[in-house]
Motif scaffolding. Structure first.
Motif, short mmCIF file in Angstrom:
data_model
loop_
_atom_site.label_atom_id
_atom_site.label_comp_id
_atom_site.label_asym_id
_atom_site.label_seq_id
_atom_site.Cartn_x
_atom_site.Cartn_y
_atom_site.Cartn_z
N CYS A 147 19.86 22.91 37.07
CA CYS A 147 20.74 23.44 36.06
C CYS A 147 21.11 25.25 36.98
O CYS A 147 20.14 25.52 36.52
CB CYS A 147 20.60 23.65 35.35
SG CYS A 147 22.21 24.10 34.04
N CYS A 170 18.54 27.24 30.50
CA CYS A 170 18.88 26.62 29.53
C CYS A 170 18.32 25.13 29.84
O CYS A 170 16.88 26.15 29.70
CB CYS A 170 18.99 25.33 31.29
SG CYS A 170 19.58 24.09 31.21
N CYS A 210 23.64 20.98 34.00
CA CYS A 210 23.37 19.85 33.74
C CYS A 210 23.75 18.95 32.50
O CYS A 210 24.12 17.48 32.32
CB CYS A 210 21.84 20.17 33.89
SG CYS A 210 21.42 20.53 32.12
N ARG A 211 24.45 19.96 31.67
CA ARG A 211 24.61 19.47 30.62
C ARG A 211 26.37 20.02 29.44
O ARG A 211 26.00 20.83 30.35
CB ARG A 211 23.48 19.52 29.28
CG ARG A 211 22.42 19.16 29.88
CD ARG A 211 21.70 19.13 28.44
NE ARG A 211 21.75 20.14 28.04
CZ ARG A 211 21.18 20.87 26.70
NH1 ARG A 211 20.33 20.07 26.23
NH2 ARG A 211 20.50 22.11 27.13
N CYS A 230 25.53 23.79 28.50
CA CYS A 230 25.52 24.85 30.03
C CYS A 230 26.32 24.52 30.72
O CYS A 230 26.69 25.97 30.44
CB CYS A 230 24.24 23.78 31.01
SG CYS A 230 23.10 23.46 30.28
ZN LIG Z 1 21.29 22.74 32.04
#
Ligand SMILES: [Zn+2]
Length: 299
Positions: free
Chosen positions: A25, A30, A55-56, A59
């Motif tokens: 990430c 993160c 990644c999410r 983030c």
């Molecule tokens: Zn992340």
């Protein structure tokens, strides 16, 4: 020995392959899954913003807001002074007399509007073709012989709001060299070209074209539907721009997002598999500031 060396290299090759397929990430803070097995188990495809993997959704939103704040804070790029005043250049070429330039400048100052090239035409001192040729010499660019675009894809790549604000027109795209040829009807904006290159991941080549022809073509384009292009604004709240952007990014299932500032716009380009959606945020700026940046007094 060679086989033994290869065997010893396996972990490195495996790690390299893992990094390629499961990038880290891009957000320093993160708090996503750290353990390898949790990572494997919970791995999702993530989203790329400016080429960096996140990644999410949390983030990505954090990174997006940081990018927007940085871009919004950028001072509008002041256009560089022309290399040689247009009137002087045309006098040197024998296309105008000194007296005609003085008369056109007086008319421009009296009206407090218009570009000097427009006044040469209005007063009947020069044709649009002569003014365009002089602009080409002034900016060191070729003059477009025709505005008949032979590739519609590049036209769809740059939001119409930007094209109209800068009076420019994508003419031709060469896939082999990833080069986009763009015609300017008034003055060449190199800062805009740089931003366009970053967002479209291509090279740009400017040329100049007749101001009226470019304006007419843009007006024609305005009459045509432009799906997957949404314009907002004027806006000044970075958080609001971020909220709208994130909403589109997640709702469309975006794979890759790129953004940049072109003039008084923030342009966000979203790739969803093989299609693109463009969001254009017109920034609210002081009217005086717009006048100074977009229409500086011209010689
Ligand atoms: Zn992340």
């Amino acid at each position: 020995m060679r086989e033994l060396f290869k065997t010893l290299m396996w972990p490195n090759l495996w790690a390299k392959r893992w990094e390629e397929t499961h990038p880290r990430c891009g957000l320093m803070s993160c708090s996503g899954p750290r353990s390898l097995w949790r990572h494997i188990w919970r791995y999702q495809r993530g989203i790329r913003l400016q080429g960096v993997f996140y990644c999410r959704p949390q983030c990505l939103e954090t990174a997006l807001l940081a990018q927007l704040a940085r871009i919004q804070a950028l001072a509008p790029v002041l256009l560089p002074p022309n290399r040689m005043p247009l009137g002087l250049l045309m006098v040197v070429r024998g296309w105008l007399t000194y007296e005609q330039v003085v008369a056109a400048l007086a008319a421009q100052q009296s009206a407090r509007s218009g570009r000097i090239g427009d006044w040469f035409e209005k007063l009947g001192f020069a044709t649009e073709q002569q003014v365009t040729s002089a602009l080409g010499l002034q900016w060191g660019c070729p003059v477009a012989s025709s505005l008949d675009s032979d590739a519609t894809r590049p036209v769809d790549r740059i939001p119409l709001g930007i094209l109209e604000a800068l009076q420019m027109l994508p003419l031709h795209f060469v896939p082999a060299t990833k080069t986009l040829y763009i015609a300017f009807g008034e003055r060449v904006d190199y800062a805009a070209l740089y931003a366009i290159e970053q967002i479209l991941d291509c090279r740009t080549q400017p040329c100049v074209a007749g101001r009226k022809s470019v304006a007419a073509e843009l007006n024609r384009m305005r009459q045509q539907p432009r799906p997957r292009e949404v314009e907002f604004g004027p806006m000044h709240d970075c958080a609001e721009i971020g909220r709208i952007s994130a909403s589109y990014i997640f709702r469309l299932g975006t794979d890759d997002a790129r953004l940049g500032r072109v003039g008084h716009f923030i342009w966000l380009r979203l790739r969803v598999r093989a299609t693109y959606t463009n969001l254009l945020f017109r920034l609210w700026v002081e009217p005086q500031s717009v006048q100074n940046v977009l229409s500086p007094p011209l010689p």
